[in-house]
Design an enzyme around this catalytic site. Structure first.
Site, PDB file in Angstrom:
ATOM      1  N   CYS A  55       0.844  -1.253   0.061  1.00 35.73           N
ATOM      2  CA  CYS A  55       0.045   0.020  -0.084  1.00 35.73           C
ATOM      3  C   CYS A  55       0.905   1.304  -0.194  1.00 35.73           C
ATOM      4  CB  CYS A  55      -0.946  -0.099   1.344  1.00 35.73           C
ATOM      5  SG  CYS A  55      -1.283   1.287   1.945  1.00 35.73           S
ATOM      6  N   CYS A  61      -3.283  -2.830   6.074  1.00 38.44           N
ATOM      7  CA  CYS A  61      -3.526  -1.359   6.771  1.00 38.44           C
ATOM      8  C   CYS A  61      -4.689  -1.129   7.502  1.00 38.44           C
ATOM      9  CB  CYS A  61      -3.284  -0.367   5.737  1.00 38.44           C
ATOM     10  SG  CYS A  61      -4.147  -0.308   4.267  1.00 38.44           S
TER      11      CYS A  61
END
Lengths: 249, 234
Positions: free
Chosen positions: B125, B196
């Protein structure tokens, strides 16, 4: 939590206190590792081990103070990878990555005794208590890459019970650190032992290591299983079997 | 050419948001038969040893900033390992689509859907530098040209081994296949779990993010799209 203190007598935790008559470092740390005698280097290892027992090496203020240097480091990482830290998607990434990493290591800010002190109850229960499928997320200390899995904890109380969610909180404290799965398992078991002095504790962790899945050998479906059995769980095969069967179902 | 200029000035990860480019993606892709944007061909230069040393130093400083002791046995070589791991996770920047594909495009008179599904994907990410991983399902309707099947997985590898956003990753894979083959249609669906979201923030363990890009007949013709989605069990 002082790893060097011998466990309270009066518990049936013989496996935990080692040979009573020999005042060796072995007894001081509470037993032999998996049935093997301590290697001669144990004192040095013990030091490393107790390092992990030291809690609160960090505070919320430390987090604020170290944030700028973490952000600089992450900026450097982005540049080192050849990316452009000024592009829209990456502009706040150093800050986000730094706070994320601080979150992933928040176990260093917490202390076992803070969460446990008031949730130990006297109860005349002497059957196994199991809390299983506790989701665990930790960071591999070798590659700084997550490893994730489930923790199964069982203990045989000796007149004292622990609030159930406290088992999950113990897992959180130790897993939110730079860890090695073997050490994590042992730390959880030891923390419960020290808090409750039960007749026995068993901890099994089953995890997937991103460092093995995303890189290196790239084995997608591999799982690493580690276990720590203390007290009657170590000594009595039937108890251990009951625990392992119950967590499997 | 204006498109190329726009795109070259965009960021290095091949943002598909150069306006004209997106417009042509939206219409099926008549315009994509023109000269492909430079970005798909460019190899990104990555510094060798200097970059590694800079990364190691950065990781050392991170360990200290987290309150750890970088001198203890388990962490002594961690900056080096973490630096190499991170370079591996972003090795897609050094790869070049056309090197991977150039020789595996074959003329074949096949006009039925070709699907390669359940391609494992691991990416990072770009917002938190934390992994997200999942499966990619790719389908295309050939137009006289087919591609070696493993090349679809290689395309996934090239684009996923970067700092990514799932939406962009999906689009890049679709556009790369389009450019290589000029098929009648391309469909890409990615289903991923974002660490995340799982390990921090909202901490929703079972959540999955699904993104899809449908180009050509997959966008225009509902039945074709439905066939693809059914065959990939969506």
């Amino acid at each position: 939590m002082d790893c060097g203190k011998p466990l309270a007598k009066g518990g049936k935790a013989e496996g935990l206190s080692g040979g009573g008559s020999t005042p060796s470092k072995v007894a001081a740390v509470g037993g032999r590792l998996n049935g093997h005698p301590e290697p001669p280097e144990w004192p040095a290892q013990q030091k490393a081990a107790t390092q992990w027992q030291e809690e609160r090496t960090r505070s919320a203020e430390d987090n604020q103070l170290s944030l700028p240097s973490l952000e600089t480091a992450y900026s450097a990482i982005l540049k080192g990878l050849g990316e452009d830290p000024e592009r829209q998607g990456l502009r706040k990434t150093p800050w986000r990555a730094a706070t994320a990493m601080q979150f992933f290591t928040k176990g260093y800010q917490e202390k076992i005794s803070d969460i446990l002190n008031d949730a130990i109850f006297d109860e005349d229960h002497d059957e196994m208590v199991i809390v299983k499928d506790i989701d665990m997320f930790s960071m591999c200390e070798h590659h700084l890459v997550p490893f994730i899995g489930k923790v199964h904890i069982g203990y045989l109380p000796e007149k004292r019970l622990l609030g159930l969610s406290k088992l999950a909180r113990i897992v959180e404290i130790y897993s939110r650190r730079l860890q090695v799965q073997e050490r994590l398992t042992k730390q959880i078991a030891k923390a419960i032992t020290e808090a409750l002095q039960p007749a026995g504790v068993g901890v099994v962790i089953e995890a997937t290591h991103m460092c093995m899945v995303m890189r290196g050998v790239q084995k997608m479906n591999s799982k690493t299983v580690t276990s720590t059995m203390l007290g009657v769980f170590r000594e009595d095969p039937k108890t251990r079997e009951e625990f392992l069967t119950l967590i499997r179902n | 050419m204006e498109i190329t200029k726009q795109i070259v000035s965009a960021d290095m990860n091949g943002l598909c948001c150069a306006k004209k480019f997106v417009a042509s993606c939206l219409e099926g892709y008549g315009d994509l038969t023109l000269e492909p944007p430079v970005q798909w061909k460019e190899e990104k230069k990555r510094g060798g040893e200097d970059a590694r040393a800079a990364l190691e130093e950065a990781y050392s400083s991170i360990l200290r900033g987290l309150g750890e002791n970088p001198e203890r046995q388990g962490l002594l070589k961690t900056p080096g390992r973490a630096a190499r791991a991170m370079q591996f996770f972003t090795k897609g920047y050094q790869d070049n689509i056309f090197d991977v594909l150039n020789d595996a495009v074959y003329d074949e008179d096949h006009d039925e859907i070709v699907i390669v599904k359940d391609i494992e994907m691991f990416s990072l990410c770009e917002h938190h530098l934390v992994p997200f991983f999942g499966k990619v399902h790719i389908g295309y309707l050939p137009n006289k040209k087919v591609i070696g099947l493993s090349k679809l997985a290689r395309i996934v590898e090239i684009y996923s081994r970067r700092l990514q956003v799932q939406e962009r990753l999906t689009k890049q894979i679709a556009v790369a296949i389009t450019e290589a083959l000029k098929p009648a249609g391309v469909a890409v669906v990615i289903e991923a779990t974002h660490m995340c979201m799982v390990m921090r923030g909202v901490q929703k363990i079972n959540s999955k993010t699904l993104t899809s890009t449908m180009l050509g007949v997959f966008r225009e013709d509902q039945k074709t799209r439905e066939e693809f989605l059914t065959l990939t069990n969506h």
